[in-house]
Design a protein around this motif. Structure first.
Motif, PDB file in Angstrom:
ATOM      1  N   ALA A  41      29.693 -61.563  51.847  1.00  0.00           N
ATOM      2  CA  ALA A  41      30.335 -62.565  52.699  1.00  0.00           C
ATOM      3  C   ALA A  41      30.661 -61.979  54.074  1.00  0.00           C
ATOM      4  O   ALA A  41      30.437 -62.623  55.107  1.00  0.00           O
ATOM      5  CB  ALA A  41      31.605 -63.086  52.025  1.00  0.00           C
ATOM      6  N   ILE A  42      31.140 -60.742  54.093  1.00  0.00           N
ATOM      7  CA  ILE A  42      31.456 -60.086  55.376  1.00  0.00           C
ATOM      8  C   ILE A  42      30.176 -59.863  56.180  1.00  0.00           C
ATOM      9  O   ILE A  42      30.113 -60.146  57.378  1.00  0.00           O
ATOM     10  CB  ILE A  42      32.187 -58.745  55.136  1.00  0.00           C
ATOM     11  CG1 ILE A  42      33.582 -59.000  54.545  1.00  0.00           C
ATOM     12  CG2 ILE A  42      32.292 -57.940  56.434  1.00  0.00           C
ATOM     13  CD1 ILE A  42      34.326 -57.737  54.119  1.00  0.00           C
ATOM     14  N   ALA A  43      29.144 -59.377  55.501  1.00  0.00           N
ATOM     15  CA  ALA A  43      27.872 -59.090  56.179  1.00  0.00           C
ATOM     16  C   ALA A  43      27.255 -60.363  56.764  1.00  0.00           C
ATOM     17  O   ALA A  43      26.650 -60.347  57.838  1.00  0.00           O
ATOM     18  CB  ALA A  43      26.902 -58.420  55.216  1.00  0.00           C
ATOM     19  N   ASN A  44      27.431 -61.466  56.065  1.00  0.00           N
ATOM     20  CA  ASN A  44      26.943 -62.756  56.551  1.00  0.00           C
ATOM     21  C   ASN A  44      27.581 -63.119  57.887  1.00  0.00           C
ATOM     22  O   ASN A  44      26.914 -63.607  58.798  1.00  0.00           O
ATOM     23  CB  ASN A  44      27.305 -63.845  55.528  1.00  0.00           C
ATOM     24  CG  ASN A  44      26.065 -64.503  54.959  1.00  0.00           C
ATOM     25  OD1 ASN A  44      24.973 -64.365  55.508  1.00  0.00           O
ATOM     26  ND2 ASN A  44      26.240 -65.211  53.880  1.00  0.00           N
ATOM     27  N   LYS A  45      28.871 -62.860  57.991  1.00  0.00           N
ATOM     28  CA  LYS A  45      29.607 -63.136  59.241  1.00  0.00           C
ATOM     29  C   LYS A  45      29.114 -62.236  60.367  1.00  0.00           C
ATOM     30  O   LYS A  45      28.998 -62.666  61.511  1.00  0.00           O
ATOM     31  CB  LYS A  45      31.105 -62.888  59.035  1.00  0.00           C
ATOM     32  CG  LYS A  45      31.770 -63.921  58.181  1.00  0.00           C
ATOM     33  CD  LYS A  45      32.240 -65.082  59.045  1.00  0.00           C
ATOM     34  CE  LYS A  45      32.800 -66.176  58.136  1.00  0.00           C
ATOM     35  NZ  LYS A  45      33.205 -67.352  58.895  1.00  0.00           N
ATOM     36  N   ILE A  46      28.842 -60.986  60.014  1.00  0.00           N
ATOM     37  CA  ILE A  46      28.350 -60.049  61.029  1.00  0.00           C
ATOM     38  C   ILE A  46      26.985 -60.534  61.538  1.00  0.00           C
ATOM     39  O   ILE A  46      26.726 -60.565  62.736  1.00  0.00           O
ATOM     40  CB  ILE A  46      28.256 -58.619  60.461  1.00  0.00           C
ATOM     41  CG1 ILE A  46      29.657 -58.103  60.104  1.00  0.00           C
ATOM     42  CG2 ILE A  46      27.560 -57.678  61.440  1.00  0.00           C
ATOM     43  CD1 ILE A  46      29.675 -56.841  59.266  1.00  0.00           C
ATOM     44  N   ALA A  47      26.137 -60.940  60.590  1.00  0.00           N
ATOM     45  CA  ALA A  47      24.795 -61.424  60.963  1.00  0.00           C
ATOM     46  C   ALA A  47      24.911 -62.636  61.883  1.00  0.00           C
ATOM     47  O   ALA A  47      24.194 -62.749  62.880  1.00  0.00           O
ATOM     48  CB  ALA A  47      23.997 -61.760  59.708  1.00  0.00           C
ATOM     49  N   GLU A  48      25.832 -63.510  61.542  1.00  0.00           N
ATOM     50  CA  GLU A  48      26.082 -64.697  62.369  1.00  0.00           C
ATOM     51  C   GLU A  48      26.468 -64.276  63.783  1.00  0.00           C
ATOM     52  O   GLU A  48      25.952 -64.815  64.766  1.00  0.00           O
ATOM     53  CB  GLU A  48      27.265 -65.457  61.760  1.00  0.00           C
ATOM     54  CG  GLU A  48      27.056 -66.932  61.533  1.00  0.00           C
ATOM     55  CD  GLU A  48      28.227 -67.490  60.728  1.00  0.00           C
ATOM     56  OE1 GLU A  48      29.310 -67.667  61.323  1.00  0.00           O
ATOM     57  OE2 GLU A  48      28.054 -67.694  59.507  1.00  0.00           O
ATOM     58  N   ASN A  49      27.371 -63.317  63.862  1.00  0.00           N
ATOM     59  CA  ASN A  49      27.870 -62.835  65.150  1.00  0.00           C
ATOM     60  C   ASN A  49      26.755 -62.194  65.975  1.00  0.00           C
ATOM     61  O   ASN A  49      26.720 -62.307  67.200  1.00  0.00           O
ATOM     62  CB  ASN A  49      29.016 -61.830  64.900  1.00  0.00           C
ATOM     63  CG  ASN A  49      29.755 -61.460  66.173  1.00  0.00           C
ATOM     64  OD1 ASN A  49      29.539 -62.066  67.214  1.00  0.00           O
ATOM     65  ND2 ASN A  49      30.609 -60.457  66.092  1.00  0.00           N
TER      66      ASN A  49
END
Ligand code: GLN
Length: 236
Positions: A41-49
């Motif tokens: 979930a955290i990595a998904n946010k980073i990818a989004e960013n």
């Protein structure tokens, strides 16, 4: 524009060892393909960013540091403790979770109540290359023939269940999740086990990606999102 700090153009590649619930594990319908967990979930946010699609490479924990330092993956998100030793090979983000080690034993075990008790001829399992391995090998200095090193947390805990091992030393949240699932018991020993901070690793000098990671983490901390994820995945 493409982020220069990333290996491939439209994908952000995360290296992990998906045998570490609640941080990363596989399931029929995960957040990203078969993968799910707090780290996913955290990595998904980073990818989004970063404006890229997250791609996950599942590998042995022991090989993660090498994979990111050779550029095979862009970042390691794996409940990885930012140890001084690893800091020699990779750069770490700000910490995002505080853990410690715990001892997993059979529910009827009464002779292991502290880390010290493991020295009494106990057979102990750890995951190869984890901080738990470091503790039993270097801090407790258990005899080599008493220690079993596995590649996956999920597997080694099975050996406590089937009586092959007296105990497993593993990270707190994962130990609790696996103990609950297998009807085992947790022994905590805060005196023996120092707290550890999980952080995300990038290739040394990759400040461009590291800045984005820290930006995402600080947003997620400020909004309470990380805490919420920890609670949510604790119940799964
Ligand atoms: N926190 C432990 C370590 O960094 C275990 C991490 C993991 O298995 N994913 O060694």
């Amino acid at each position: 524009a493409a982020l220069a700090g990333c290996g491939s153009s439209d994908k952000l590649i995360m290296g992990t060892n998906a045998a570490f619930p609640p941080f990363e594990y596989t399931t029929s319908q995960g957040l990203v393909g078969e993968f799910d967990g707090i780290d996913v979930a955290i990595a998904n946010k980073i990818a989004e960013n970063v404006g890229k699609e997250l791609q996950i490479e599942d590998m042995e924990f022991d090989g993660l540091v090498a994979s990111v330092s050779t550029g095979k993956v862009d970042m390691v998100v794996a409940g990885m403790t930012a140890t001084d030793e690893r800091k020699q090979s990779v750069d770490f983000s700000d910490p995002y979770y505080v853990a410690s080690q715990v001892i997993v034993v059979a529910p009827d075990n009464t002779d292991i109540t502290s880390a010290e008790d493991l020295k009494n001829d106990k057979t102990v399992g750890v995951v190869l290359g984890y901080t738990g391995d470091n503790i039993v090998t270097n801090d407790l200095q258990l005899a080599e023939d008493k220690v079993t090193r596995a590649n996956r947390g999920i597997d080694i805990v099975q050996d406590v269940k089937n009586g092959k091992l007296d105990a497993v030393v593993i990270d707190s949240a994962t130990g609790k999740a696996l103990a609950e699932k297998n009807g085992l018991k947790i022994v905590e020993d805060p005196q023996a086990f120092e707290t550890e901070e999980y952080a995300i690793a990038v290739k040394k000098g990759n400040t461009e990606l590291l800045d984005k990671i820290n930006e995402t983490l600080s947003e997620m901390k400020a909004s309470g999102e990380i805490e919420q994820l920890a609670m949510e995945y604790d119940e799964k």
